[in-house]
Design an enzyme around this catalytic site. Structure first.
Site, PDB file in Angstrom:
ATOM      1  N   ARG A 195      -5.520  85.354  63.433  1.00 21.22           N
ATOM      2  CA  ARG A 195      -5.907  86.070  64.639  1.00 21.22           C
ATOM      3  C   ARG A 195      -7.426  86.132  64.733  1.00 21.22           C
ATOM      4  O   ARG A 195      -8.117  86.211  63.722  1.00 21.22           O
ATOM      5  CB  ARG A 195      -5.352  87.486  64.630  1.00 21.22           C
TER       6      ARG A 195
ATOM      7  N   TYR B 173      -1.986  79.863  67.073  1.00 24.13           N
ATOM      8  CA  TYR B 173      -1.541  80.494  65.831  1.00 24.13           C
ATOM      9  C   TYR B 173      -1.093  81.950  65.996  1.00 24.13           C
ATOM     10  O   TYR B 173      -1.790  82.748  66.632  1.00 24.13           O
ATOM     11  CB  TYR B 173      -2.681  80.463  64.799  1.00 24.13           C
TER      12      TYR B 173
ATOM     13  N   LYS C 224       1.567  91.213  68.700  1.00 25.93           N
ATOM     14  CA  LYS C 224       0.502  92.219  68.732  1.00 25.93           C
ATOM     15  C   LYS C 224       0.050  92.498  70.168  1.00 25.93           C
ATOM     16  O   LYS C 224      -0.284  93.640  70.502  1.00 25.93           O
ATOM     17  CB  LYS C 224      -0.673  91.778  67.882  1.00 25.93           C
TER      18      LYS C 224
ATOM     19  N   HIS D 182       2.529 100.109  64.777  1.00 28.58           N
ATOM     20  CA  HIS D 182       2.467  99.037  63.786  1.00 28.58           C
ATOM     21  C   HIS D 182       3.156  99.540  62.513  1.00 28.58           C
ATOM     22  O   HIS D 182       2.496  99.834  61.522  1.00 28.58           O
ATOM     23  CB  HIS D 182       0.989  98.717  63.543  1.00 28.58           C
TER      24      HIS D 182
ATOM     25  N   SER E 182      -3.106  95.817  56.425  1.00 29.81           N
ATOM     26  CA  SER E 182      -2.614  94.578  55.834  1.00 29.81           C
ATOM     27  C   SER E 182      -2.894  94.545  54.328  1.00 29.81           C
ATOM     28  O   SER E 182      -3.793  95.218  53.837  1.00 29.81           O
ATOM     29  CB  SER E 182      -3.222  93.367  56.534  1.00 29.81           C
TER      30      SER E 182
ATOM     31  N   CYS F  11      -1.033  95.758  51.945  1.00 26.71           N
ATOM     32  CA  CYS F  11      -0.618  96.959  51.215  1.00 26.71           C
ATOM     33  C   CYS F  11       0.884  96.960  50.939  1.00 26.71           C
ATOM     34  O   CYS F  11       1.436  97.961  50.485  1.00 26.71           O
ATOM     35  CB  CYS F  11      -0.974  98.212  52.007  1.00 26.71           C
TER      36      CYS F  11
ATOM     37  N   ASP G   3       7.423  95.271  60.950  1.00 27.19           N
ATOM     38  CA  ASP G   3       6.086  95.239  61.549  1.00 27.19           C
ATOM     39  C   ASP G   3       5.885  96.146  62.755  1.00 27.19           C
ATOM     40  O   ASP G   3       4.851  96.783  62.857  1.00 27.19           O
ATOM     41  CB  ASP G   3       5.728  93.792  61.928  1.00 27.19           C
TER      42      ASP G   3
ATOM     43  N   ARG H  22       2.178  81.352  56.627  1.00 27.39           N
ATOM     44  CA  ARG H  22       3.255  82.256  57.077  1.00 27.39           C
ATOM     45  C   ARG H  22       4.643  81.660  56.965  1.00 27.39           C
ATOM     46  O   ARG H  22       4.803  80.442  56.952  1.00 27.39           O
ATOM     47  CB  ARG H  22       3.014  82.596  58.563  1.00 27.39           C
TER      48      ARG H  22
HETATM   49  O1  SAT Z   1      -0.798  86.774  63.471  1.00 28.29           O
HETATM   50  S1  SAT Z   1      -0.058  88.060  63.596  1.00 28.29           S
HETATM   51  O2  SAT Z   1      -0.784  88.963  64.464  1.00 28.29           O
HETATM   52  O3  SAT Z   1       1.265  87.835  64.123  1.00 28.29           O
HETATM   53  C1  SAT Z   1       0.110  88.755  62.062  1.00 28.29           C
HETATM   54  C2  SAT Z   1      -1.063  89.549  61.670  1.00 28.29           C
HETATM   55  O4  SAT Z   1      -2.194  89.080  61.765  1.00 28.29           O
HETATM   56  O5  SAT Z   1      -0.861  90.691  61.244  1.00 28.29           O
HETATM   57 MN    MN Z   2       1.357  93.473  61.360  1.00 29.73          MN
END
Ligand code: SAT
Ligand code: MN
Length: 607
Positions: A73, A214, A223, A243, A265, A267, A290, A389
C-alpha cells in the site's frame, strides 16, 4: 452488458461513462461463478502474471509476481478528498475534490486501452445482512477480480440484492500504463508507479484508484471501502467500521463469547483470530481476521460481521507454529503473491518452518517468460518479499466459526486492543469504563519490527490500529466511539488492552504467546461471566497472577509477575508521550480523552 440496464440504471450509466473515459477494448460482468473464475485464472497464466502451482502439492493454487515497484500500500499517495480539509483531519492527505477529479480523469483517460474492464459487484458482509453493504468495482485487472472472488461475496446474487435502484459504493480501478517501459513487467503486471493515486470521495461514496495493482491499493473493497469510506458512513449512521479481527471462544460448558480486536500490523492479529486452543475443553473459532462491521441490536448488544469472505495475509513467518490454521487455509484454492517458488512447484517463504529446497527461486527472479530463472539461494535478500501475501477463502479455514456468515452477526462481549511493547504495558488489563476504554484505543501504540520499513523498535502510536484507515477527522472518530458511552439501553462490551511482547531484563519475551494467549482470553471470558478476579490498579483492572490459568505452562511465578508489573516511572513517561500525541491531533480531539489522561495521572499518585 445489456441486461445491466434492466437491473440497475445507475450502475449501467456509470459503467458506460467509465468505459468512455478509460477506453477498454471490452467490458465484462464478473458473475462470480467457478467457471468464470477458472477462465480468468487461465488468462492470467497466459499473460504470465500467474504460474499454476503443483496440483498435488497445492491444488487449484497460483503464484503471482508483481512489479518490484508495486508491492505494498502507498499511504503517501492515498487521499481523502472530502469537501472540507478539516473533515479529512490531521491523519489524512487531502486535496480539494474538483482539483483531484480533474487530475485523476487525465490519468484514467484511455488507461484501459488494450484491456478488458471487468464489472465486479460484491457485498461486504453476508448478502442481505442489514449490516452488509454493496460495492461495485470496475477494474482492468483480472488479478484483482480473482482476488475479490476470494475476499468478498461476488457475482449475480449481489446484483440481485442490489435490485434496480439499490445503493452501492462506486470503486474505479485502473492499473494504468507506465510511461517508462518496465520490461517483462509491462505485460505481466501493468502499473504506473510514478503516478499512483488512491483517492476517496467520502461524500460521493466513491473510490478512484490509479496506477497500482497490489493489495489494498487495488482491491478497493478492503481498506478503501470497508474502512475509510465505511468508517465515515458509520459515524453518520451510528455504527462502527473497524480494523478488527473477530474470534469466538467457547468454554467447557459450551458457552460461547465473541471478542473483537484491533492490533497494529505485525502484532499477530491473524494469529489471534485463528488461535489453536491450549486448554482442555476450550475452543477457539475464527469469524474474521481484519475488518469488523459492528452495530448495536435492538437487544442492546453489539453485533459484528466479518465484512470479508477471505484472508489476505502476510506470508513470511506464517508457519505451523505461529498459525497452524492459516497454513491449512492455504492448502488449496489459494493465490500467492510475491513468495518464492520451489522446484517442486510449491511455495516457500522465510519462517515457513523448513529450509528452502535447493533451486528455490526468489519472488522477483522466477517468472521471466524466457525461462531464464536465476536461483538466488544464499543471497542476503529474502526469497519472499516481506509483504508477500496469500489470498485464501474463509470457507477453507479449519477454525472457521459456525456463525461467520450469519447475517445477524455475532454478539461481542469484549473489545481488545493490543500492541507490541517491550516495556511498560502489562500482559492484560481491563478498562475501568467505556470512556477509559476509548482512551486506551485512541492511544494504542506498537514498536516497529524489521518487517516494516524504517527504524526497528521505534514506538509508533496507531489509534484503534486505524491511523491509515480512518476516513475522516480522527478527533471526530474518537468522539464517535465515546458517544456510545452516553446512550441508553446498550450493553457495552468490556474493553481490554493486551501485550504479548513484554521483555525481561535478558531481552527475551516474558510471555510464551501463540496458543497460550488463550489463557488471557480465558480471563477476559471469565471477567465477562463475572467469575474472575480483577485487581484495581492505576491503569485498570488486572488479574492477580492466580487469576491466569498457567496449568501445564511451565512459566515461573516470577515471570508471570513481571508480565503483570506496573512501573510508575514507565507510566509517567507514557503519560507524557500520550499527551504529546493527543495534542498533535488537533483541536477536534475530545476533552474527555484529556480527562481520562488526568484520571490516570491521579491514580498513579504523586511523583
Ligand atoms: O494491502 S492491504 O491493505 O490489503 C493489507 C495491509 O496493508 O494491511
Ligand atoms: Mn489490516
Amino acid at each position: 452488458m445489456d441486461y445491466l440496464k434492466f437491473l440497475h440504471a445507475g450502475l449501467a450509466a456509470w459503467v458506460k461513462e467509465t468505459a468512455e473515459l478509460c477506453q477498454p477494448d471490452k467490458v465484462e460482468l464478473f458473475d462470480g461463478e467457478d467457471a468464470s473464475y477458472g477462465r480468468l485464472c487461465a488468462l492470467l497464466i497466459e499473460s504470465g502474471t500467474f504460474r499454476k502451482l503443483s496440483q498435488e502439492l497445492r491444488p487449484n493454487s497460483f503464484l503471482a509476481e508483481s512489479d518490484p515497484a508495486d508491492t505494498a500500500r502507498v499511504e503517501e499517495r492515498t487521499f481523502i478528498c472530502s469537501r472540507e480539509k478539516d473533515e479529512a483531519g490531521p491523519t489524512n492527505n487531502w486535496v480539494e475534490p474538483q482539483t483531484m477529479k480533474a487530475r485523476m480523469k487525465s490519468l484514467f483517460a484511455g488507461s484501459m486501452s488494450g484491456r478488458t474492464m471487468y464489472v465486479v459487484p460484491y457485498s461486504m458482509g453476508p448478502v442481505g445482512s442489514s449490516i452488509a453493504r454493496i460495492g461495485v468495482e470496475l477494474t482492468d485487472s483480472a488479478y484483482v477480480v480473482v482476488n475479490m472472488r476470494a475476499m468478498t461475496r461476488t457475482g449475480l446474487p449481489v446484483l440481485k440484492t442490489l435490485g434496480k435502484s439499490g445503493e452501492f459504493v462506486r470503486c474505479l480501478h485502473s492499473c494504468g500504463h507506465s510511461e517508462k517501459s518496465r520490461g517483462k513487467y509491462d505485460k505481466t503486471w501493468p502499473c504506473d508507479p510514478e503516478r499512483m493515486a488512491i483517492v476517496h470521495f467520502p461524500e460521493e461514496r466513491m473510490v478512484w484508484s490509479y496506477g497500482s495493482g497490489y493489495g489494498g491499493n487495488a482491491l478497493l473493497n478492503k481498506k478503501c471501502f470497508a474502512l475509510r469510506l465505511a468508517s465515515d458512513r458509520a459515524r453518520d449512521e451510528v455504527w462502527l467500521a473497524e480494523h478488527m479481527m473477530i474470534v469466538g471462544v467457547t468454554n467447557p460448558e459450551e458457552k460461547r463469547r465473541y471478542f473483537a480486536g484491533a492490533f497494529p500490523s505485525a502484532c499477530g492479529k491473524t494469529n489471534l483470530a485463528m488461535l489453536q486452543s491450549c486448554l482442555p475443553g476450550w475452543k477457539v473459532e475464527t469469524v474474521g481476521d481484519d475488518i469488523a462491521w459492528m452495530r448495536f441490536g435492538g437487544d442492546g448488544r453489539l453485533y459484528a460481521i466479518n465484512a470479508e469472505a477471505g484472508f489476505f495475509g502476510v506470508a513470511p513467518y506464517t508457519s505451523a507454529k505461529s498459525n497452524f490454521n492459516a497454513m491449512r487455509c492455504m492448502d488449496k484454492d489459494t493465490i500467492f503473491t510475491n513468495v518464492a517458488l520451489t522446484p517442486q512447484g510449491d511455495v516457500w517463504w522465510e519462517g515457513i518452518g523448513w529450509d528452502a529446497p535447493e533451486g528455490t527461486i526468489g519472488w522477483d527472479q522466477g517468472m521471466a517468460a524466457d525461462g531464464q530463472a536465476v536461483p538466488v539461494l544464499g543471497q542476503a535478500k529474502p526469497l519472499a518479499h516481506p509483504n508477500s501475501r496469500f489470498t485464501a477463502r474463509a470457507s477453507n479455514c479449519p477454525s472457521i466459526d459456525a456463525n461467520w456468515d450469519n447475517p445477524t452477526g455475532v454478539p461481542i462481549s469484549g473489545i481488545i486492543f493490543g500492541g507490541r511493547r517491550s516495556t511498560t504495558v502489562p500482559l492484560v488489563y481491563e478498562a475501568r469504563s467505556w470512556s477509559h476504554g476509548v482512551f486506551v484505543g485512541s492511544t494504542l501504540s506498537s514498536e516497529t519490527t524489521a518487517a516494516a520499513a524504517g527504524q526497528v523498535g521505534k514506538l509508533r502510536r496507531d489509534p484503534f490500529a486505524m491511523l491509515p484507515f480512518c476516513g475522516y477527522n480522527i478527533g471526530d472518530y474518537f468522539a464517535h466511539w465515546l458517544s456510545f458511552g452516553n446512550m441508553q439501553g446498550l450493553q457495552l462490551p468490556r474493553i481490554y488492552q493486551v501485550n504479548w511482547f513484554r521483555k525481561g531484563e535478558d531481552g527475551k519475551f516474558l510471555w510464551p504467546g501463540y496458543s497460550n494467549n488463550l489463557r488471557v482470553l480465558k480471563w477476559m471470558f471469565e471477567r465477562c461471566e463475572g467469575s474472575a478476579g480483577g485487581v484495581d490498579t492505576p491503569v485498570g483492572f488486572m488479574p492477580s497472577p492466580g487469576d491466569i490459568d498457567t496449568e501445564g505452562l511451565g512459566l515461573s511465578p516470577e515471570k508471570l509477575e513481571k508480565c503483570l508489573e506496573i512501573h510508575k516511572e514507565d507510566w509517567m513517561t507514557e503519560v507524557a508521550l500520550i499527551r504529546t500525541f493527543l495534542l498533535g491531533l488537533g483541536d477536534r480531539v475530545p476533552n474527555r480523552l484529556f480527562k481520562e489522561l488526568a484520571y490516570l495521572v491521579e491514580r498513579l499518585g504523586p511523583r
